[in-house]
Design a protein around this motif. Structure first.
Motif, PDB file in Angstrom:
ATOM      1  N   SER A  77      -9.899   3.066   4.879  1.00  0.00           N
ATOM      2  CA  SER A  77      -8.615   2.571   5.288  1.00  0.00           C
ATOM      3  C   SER A  77      -8.501   4.215   5.660  1.00  0.00           C
ATOM      4  CB  SER A  77      -7.617   2.640   4.313  1.00  0.00           C
ATOM      5  OG  SER A  77      -7.572   1.812   3.930  1.00  0.00           O
ATOM      6  N   LYS A  90      -2.936   3.559   4.535  1.00  0.00           N
ATOM      7  CA  LYS A  90      -2.761   3.645   3.143  1.00  0.00           C
ATOM      8  C   LYS A  90      -3.913   3.595   2.572  1.00  0.00           C
ATOM      9  CE  LYS A  90       1.853   2.164   2.728  1.00  0.00           C
ATOM     10  NZ  LYS A  90       1.621   1.039   3.249  1.00  0.00           N
ATOM     11  N   THR A  99      -6.142  -1.608  -0.919  1.00  0.00           N
ATOM     12  CA  THR A  99      -6.242  -2.521  -0.024  1.00  0.00           C
ATOM     13  C   THR A  99      -5.624  -3.926  -0.938  1.00  0.00           C
ATOM     14  OG1 THR A  99      -6.539  -0.988   1.703  1.00  0.00           O
ATOM     15  CG2 THR A  99      -6.533  -2.858   2.609  1.00  0.00           C
ATOM     16  N   ASP A 122      -7.815  -3.531   8.853  1.00  0.00           N
ATOM     17  CA  ASP A 122      -8.856  -2.884   7.514  1.00  0.00           C
ATOM     18  C   ASP A 122      -8.647  -4.651   6.247  1.00  0.00           C
ATOM     19  OD1 ASP A 122      -9.103  -1.330   5.578  1.00  0.00           O
ATOM     20  OD2 ASP A 122      -6.802  -0.287   5.642  1.00  0.00           O
TER      21      ASP A 122
HETATM   22 MG    MG Z   1      -8.660   0.469   1.645  1.00  0.00          MG
END
Ligand code: MG
Ligand code: GTP
Length: 200
Positions: free
Chosen positions: A37, A51, A59, A80
């Motif tokens: 990320s 984030k 995530t 992501d």
């Molecule tokens: Mg992540």
């Protein structure tokens, strides 16, 4: 990337939730906490959009971002991925298989390895097996290079490529990108590679 605009599009867990757009897509994968990320935030020049967290497993969905520019009508979709550790191994496997096997627009997976770890773990190997099976090209990336000396980086890169090539002989690209989201080392290399594989 200067004039490009990045925006968050949507999150998904199952293939039926993916949007079927014709834009070329690239994905960032790798173990939890490897820096996926953070790297996407640096690459898109929009750290606030993506984030990140110290806690592994942050995530938990596939997050889709879109990159467009006024000068260039073609958009690129950037994904992501959750780290491998986010669910049980079986669930993670199903999730990844579904994504890699159905995503026709996928041009490349950037597979991130933490430079300090310096080797492929079993989850990386499973991922490479799947990529090879589904013919998805893989670009290896060593992350958090700010924590390591240049000389050790070269040694690690060679070892990691050699090992990855054994598992994914037709899909693994022969070179490694080094980068740091912290110092911005190698970010341009990732951006250029994205534009190159997406032909924009
Ligand atoms: Mg992540
Ligand atoms: P999951 O979403 O849990 O799979 O993790 P992730 O791979 O997305 O990692 P994330 O980007 O959230 O970063 C994890 C931790 O590593 C955070 O504390 C980041 O600040 C740190 N980190 C990320 N990139 C770098 C880097 O280039 N250098 C250093 N020193 N730390 C980094």
């Amino acid at each position: 990337f200067q004039q490009r605009d990045a925006k968050f599009l949507y999150s998904a867990t199952k293939a039926e939730h993916y949007r079927h757009l014709s834009e070329p897509e690239i994905t960032f994968a790798g173990r939890s906490n490897v820096g996926k990320s953070s790297l996407i935030g640096a690459v898109l020049r929009s750290a606030g959009l993506v984030k990140t967290s110290k806690k592994p497993g942050h995530t938990s969905l596939l997050n889709f971002f879109s990159l467009t520019s006024s000068a260039h009508p073609a958009a690129i979709s950037v994904v992501d991925m959750p780290g491998y550790g986010f669910r049980s191994r079986d669930e993670w496997g199903q999730f990844i298989i579904e994504y890699l096997s159905t995503r026709k627009v996928l041009r490349r997976v950037f597979l991130l390895i933490e430079s300090k770890v310096g080797e492929l773990k079993s989850t990386d190997c499973s991922f490479l097996e799947l990529a090879e099976k589904h013919g998805v090209p893989v670009q290896l990336v060593l992350t958090k290079t700010d924590k390591l000396k240049r000389t050790s980086l070269d040694k690690i890169s060679n070892a990691v490529v050699r090992e990855a090539k054994e598992i994914g002989p037709t899909v693994v690209q022969p070179y490694v990108i080094h980068c740091s989201a912290k110092t911005k080392d190698g970010i341009t290399a990732v951006q250029e590679e994205i534009l190159r594989v997406c032909n924009v």
